[in-house]
Design a protein around this motif. Sequence first.
Motif, mmCIF file in Angstrom:
data_model
loop_
_atom_site.group_PDB
_atom_site.id
_atom_site.type_symbol
_atom_site.label_atom_id
_atom_site.label_comp_id
_atom_site.label_asym_id
_atom_site.label_seq_id
_atom_site.Cartn_x
_atom_site.Cartn_y
_atom_site.Cartn_z
ATOM 1 N N ASP A 185 0.825 -1.210 0.000
ATOM 2 C CA ASP A 185 0.000 0.000 0.000
ATOM 3 C C ASP A 185 0.860 1.262 0.000
ATOM 4 O OD1 ASP A 185 -2.404 -1.306 -0.101
ATOM 5 O OD2 ASP A 185 -2.800 -1.211 2.054
ATOM 6 N N VAL A 186 1.953 1.246 0.766
ATOM 7 C CA VAL A 186 2.857 2.401 0.747
ATOM 8 C C VAL A 186 3.457 2.585 -0.643
ATOM 9 C CG1 VAL A 186 5.050 3.308 1.631
ATOM 10 C CG2 VAL A 186 3.399 2.284 3.208
ATOM 11 N N LEU A 187 3.847 1.481 -1.275
ATOM 12 C CA LEU A 187 4.456 1.572 -2.605
ATOM 13 C C LEU A 187 3.434 2.005 -3.655
ATOM 14 C CD1 LEU A 187 6.707 -1.587 -2.324
ATOM 15 C CD2 LEU A 187 7.471 0.801 -2.359
ATOM 16 N N ALA A 188 2.190 1.549 -3.517
ATOM 17 C CA ALA A 188 1.146 2.012 -4.430
ATOM 18 C C ALA A 188 0.927 3.508 -4.284
ATOM 19 C CB ALA A 188 -0.156 1.256 -4.164
ATOM 20 N N THR A 189 0.969 4.002 -3.057
ATOM 21 C CA THR A 189 0.829 5.439 -2.814
ATOM 22 C C THR A 189 2.011 6.197 -3.400
ATOM 23 O OG1 THR A 189 -0.368 4.943 -0.770
ATOM 24 C CG2 THR A 189 0.478 7.180 -1.027
ATOM 25 N N ALA A 190 3.206 5.622 -3.278
ATOM 26 C CA ALA A 190 4.392 6.268 -3.846
ATOM 27 C C ALA A 190 4.280 6.375 -5.365
ATOM 28 C CB ALA A 190 5.643 5.473 -3.459
ATOM 29 N N ILE A 191 3.761 5.316 -6.001
ATOM 30 C CA ILE A 191 3.566 5.370 -7.450
ATOM 31 C C ILE A 191 2.577 6.470 -7.804
ATOM 32 C CG2 ILE A 191 2.657 4.124 -9.452
ATOM 33 C CD1 ILE A 191 3.734 1.546 -8.195
ATOM 34 N N ALA A 192 1.461 6.519 -7.065
ATOM 35 C CA ALA A 192 0.441 7.539 -7.345
ATOM 36 C C ALA A 192 0.987 8.948 -7.154
ATOM 37 C CB ALA A 192 -0.770 7.316 -6.429
ATOM 38 N N GLY A 193 1.907 9.107 -6.196
ATOM 39 C CA GLY A 193 2.469 10.426 -5.937
ATOM 40 C C GLY A 193 3.666 10.765 -6.786
ATOM 41 N N GLY A 194 4.077 9.850 -7.659
ATOM 42 C CA GLY A 194 5.213 10.127 -8.534
ATOM 43 C C GLY A 194 6.552 10.089 -7.841
ATOM 44 N N LEU A 195 6.659 9.442 -6.684
ATOM 45 C CA LEU A 195 7.946 9.334 -6.002
ATOM 46 C C LEU A 195 8.872 8.399 -6.765
ATOM 47 C CD1 LEU A 195 6.936 8.963 -2.232
ATOM 48 C CD2 LEU A 195 7.394 11.052 -3.530
ATOM 49 N N THR A 196 10.153 8.665 -6.679
ATOM 50 C CA THR A 196 11.129 7.759 -7.275
ATOM 51 C C THR A 196 11.461 6.646 -6.285
ATOM 52 O OG1 THR A 196 13.049 8.942 -6.427
ATOM 53 C CG2 THR A 196 12.134 9.690 -8.547
ATOM 54 N N ALA A 197 12.125 5.621 -6.795
ATOM 55 C CA ALA A 197 12.534 4.528 -5.914
ATOM 56 C C ALA A 197 13.498 5.029 -4.850
ATOM 57 C CB ALA A 197 13.165 3.408 -6.738
ATOM 58 N N SER A 198 14.387 5.928 -5.213
ATOM 59 C CA SER A 198 15.337 6.467 -4.233
ATOM 60 C C SER A 198 14.638 7.303 -3.169
ATOM 61 C CB SER A 198 16.407 7.303 -4.939
ATOM 62 O OG SER A 198 17.156 6.511 -5.844
ATOM 63 N N ASP A 199 13.516 7.932 -3.529
ATOM 64 C CA ASP A 199 12.756 8.721 -2.548
ATOM 65 C C ASP A 199 12.244 7.856 -1.397
ATOM 66 O OD1 ASP A 199 13.026 11.133 -3.906
ATOM 67 O OD2 ASP A 199 11.158 10.870 -5.032
ATOM 68 N N LEU A 200 12.088 6.565 -1.635
ATOM 69 C CA LEU A 200 11.590 5.683 -0.581
ATOM 70 C C LEU A 200 12.508 5.690 0.630
ATOM 71 C CD1 LEU A 200 10.564 2.571 -2.739
ATOM 72 C CD2 LEU A 200 9.072 4.403 -1.928
ATOM 73 N N ALA A 201 13.787 5.942 0.416
ATOM 74 C CA ALA A 201 14.748 5.940 1.517
ATOM 75 C C ALA A 201 14.421 6.992 2.558
ATOM 76 C CB ALA A 201 16.162 6.149 0.973
ATOM 77 N N ASP A 202 13.774 8.062 2.145
ATOM 78 C CA ASP A 202 13.523 9.189 3.047
ATOM 79 C C ASP A 202 12.084 9.280 3.519
ATOM 80 O OD1 ASP A 202 16.159 10.157 3.036
ATOM 81 O OD2 ASP A 202 15.843 11.132 1.101
ATOM 82 N N LEU A 203 11.267 8.271 3.251
ATOM 83 C CA LEU A 203 9.899 8.292 3.761
ATOM 84 C C LEU A 203 9.904 8.148 5.281
ATOM 85 C CD1 LEU A 203 7.849 6.089 1.260
ATOM 86 C CD2 LEU A 203 7.974 8.575 1.388
ATOM 87 N N GLU A 204 9.115 8.958 5.939
ATOM 88 C CA GLU A 204 9.007 8.900 7.398
ATOM 89 C C GLU A 204 7.787 8.050 7.746
ATOM 90 O OE1 GLU A 204 8.650 11.981 11.171
ATOM 91 O OE2 GLU A 204 9.300 12.705 9.208
ATOM 92 N N LEU A 205 8.037 6.805 8.088
ATOM 93 C CA LEU A 205 6.974 5.833 8.319
ATOM 94 C C LEU A 205 6.864 5.500 9.807
ATOM 95 C CD1 LEU A 205 7.835 3.503 5.316
ATOM 96 C CD2 LEU A 205 6.097 5.298 5.404
ATOM 97 N N ALA A 206 5.652 5.116 10.236
ATOM 98 C CA ALA A 206 5.406 4.824 11.650
ATOM 99 C C ALA A 206 6.298 3.672 12.112
ATOM 100 C CB ALA A 206 3.937 4.473 11.861
ATOM 101 N N TYR A 207 6.886 3.880 13.295
ATOM 102 C CA TYR A 207 7.784 2.841 13.815
ATOM 103 C C TYR A 207 7.609 2.655 15.314
ATOM 104 C CZ TYR A 207 11.885 0.919 16.061
ATOM 105 O OH TYR A 207 12.703 0.177 16.875
ATOM 106 N N ALA A 208 7.472 1.424 15.689
ATOM 107 C CA ALA A 208 7.676 0.915 17.045
ATOM 108 C C ALA A 208 8.036 -0.553 16.848
ATOM 109 C CB ALA A 208 6.422 1.069 17.905
ATOM 110 N N PRO A 209 8.769 -1.164 17.769
ATOM 111 C CA PRO A 209 9.258 -2.535 17.532
ATOM 112 C C PRO A 209 8.186 -3.531 17.134
ATOM 113 C CG PRO A 209 10.341 -1.596 19.437
ATOM 114 C CD PRO A 209 9.293 -0.604 19.033
#
Length: 626
Positions: free
Chosen positions: A446-470
């Motif tokens: 789902d995140v990658l589908a959103t990235a495609i829709a938003g025109g993000l590049t593959a390298s842009d994925l490195a800087d996505l701020e995604l929810a994190y807890a262990p």
Amino acid sequence: MKIVIVGGVAAGMSAATRLRRLSEDAQIVVLEAGEHVSFANCGLPYYAGGVIEERDALLLQTPESLAARFRIDVRVRHRVTGVDAAAHTVTVRDLTTGLDHVETYDRLVLSPGARPIVPPAPGMERALVLRDVSDVDRIVAAIEGRAGDGPLVGAGTDAPSGAAAPLTALPTELLTEPHRAPARSAVVIGGGFVGVEVAENLVHRGLAVTLVELSDQVLAPLDPEMAVRVRQELEAHGVDVRTSTQVGALGPDTAELTSADGSPRGEVPADLVVAAVGVRPDVELAVLAGARTGPRGGILVDEDLRTSVPDVFAVGDAATKRDGLAVGSGPAGADEPTLIPLANLANRHGRHVADVILGRRSGMRPSVGTAVVGVFGLTAATVGRNEKRLRAEGRPYRAIHTHPAQHAGYYPGASQMALKLLVDPETDLILGAQGVGRDGVDKRIDVLATAIAGGLTASDLADLELAYAPAYGSAKDPVNMLGYVADNLRAGETRSVQWHELEDLVAQGATVVDVRTPGEHARGTVEVAGRTGDDELGDDPVGSGTLPALNVPLDELRSRAAAEIPTGAPVVVHCQVGQRGHTAARLLSQLGYDVRNLDGGYLTWRDGTLARRESEAAAELAGARA
């Protein structure tokens, strides 16, 4: 304004209810040939399997509830048999009385869905399909030993879309039919999303299931090294998976199997047969109205879902979609028509066409085909192009495989998944992605589908701020990791080789080096043809009979490379999943080696090689019997 909607399931009913929310003055008539509207057709396999226990849970709305809440005139068992576009009328047959009448319209929305495909073969008339509630009633009746209402090869709807609990609330006519022996075996024809779901749920009901698929793998949207994991999961739960195989004929309680060329492949028990080969857009009314159809058969529509006939719209599975990943597509997408029979798209179509009819907005976003399926607790998901299609289109691409855990490895319950990213090597735009695993796959796709829709590049994925807890992810999320790999490849910091390219590189003289520990190496390593030297074979997962890669652990690579790894020819390093291989590749490249990292490591090579050998074995079997 009077709007007539033909078809009352996903797209049709979404359009009707959206129209009412936007306009209290509109006159809205929904004509549905079947007995039910607004039902959960994506839940049908799970009702058949007893996962959904109550039949009524599938019936989300009724004509009475829709009239009470939305003041919509919903007429079930009313089939539209003709369209006079010039006069703005449709001819409607009441299937209960057999009488015809003419209904006028100002705007007409065609939402007839798609019809299931049943392959031609002797005896196939007893095969059942699964597109609506009546279909699932027949399947349940067959499972439980009640004579059904005969096979269903009729109109479809808008979406493909331990011991089982007893089923309740079946129709009276099925409860009173003559008793017969409950089904003990089943053949499911078609290894796509619906076929896999049906197979799983029939196993839940205690049936011995054979899944028959004409292509060389299940789940065609996945590439073979990803789909092989789904096949393994099916087989682990007792499903007899037969790829490169078709049903040649059906007997009273058996199915004769053949290869694609008709060579016999034996007989399997088949008390119940379910055809889940796919669907074909229902364009009959559109043709009667004079509307154009697309090259693949769907009703051709523009970005606002208008057909070529004035005041006539088409939505859902019957209508074409705009391909957001077609060659030359820009930020607004491409106009190239495609067919994507998915429930979420059907519902989006319904909402959008209502907005267009009432002048609220225009421009339907093009589709990238995001889909997910569960298989005995395993999840497989995909978005966009796969590698097979990119090769068929002649498009350049870069493939990336990773095998991360769905959350922090030190937190209990961590499990590994396989992810694949396909990238345009020139623009770095994302062309597609796939994932298979126990948990967390749907989130990443789902995140990658959103990235495609938003025109993000593959390298842009490195800087996505995604929810994190262990318990939910990792500080370096699997999506971020895909971005790191993509950025390294884009910048030229490392080079990779794919699992299916390795043989050619070795034939050209490359040395393959396993940089894992000796224990890991002994449990199984990449088997390469033509390399001489170490004769100590590790486990051979594919029975290749070739020699293993040279084992030089990463922590000893600096001290041993000069003495043990030949120079003057390419070197391919591999680890388990590719991460240590990247470190090894960076080290060796700075020592002067021409080095590449095996993308996805041993796990991707193992899965891909196994998938290829299964395909080759099926082809050899067909040739031997021809």
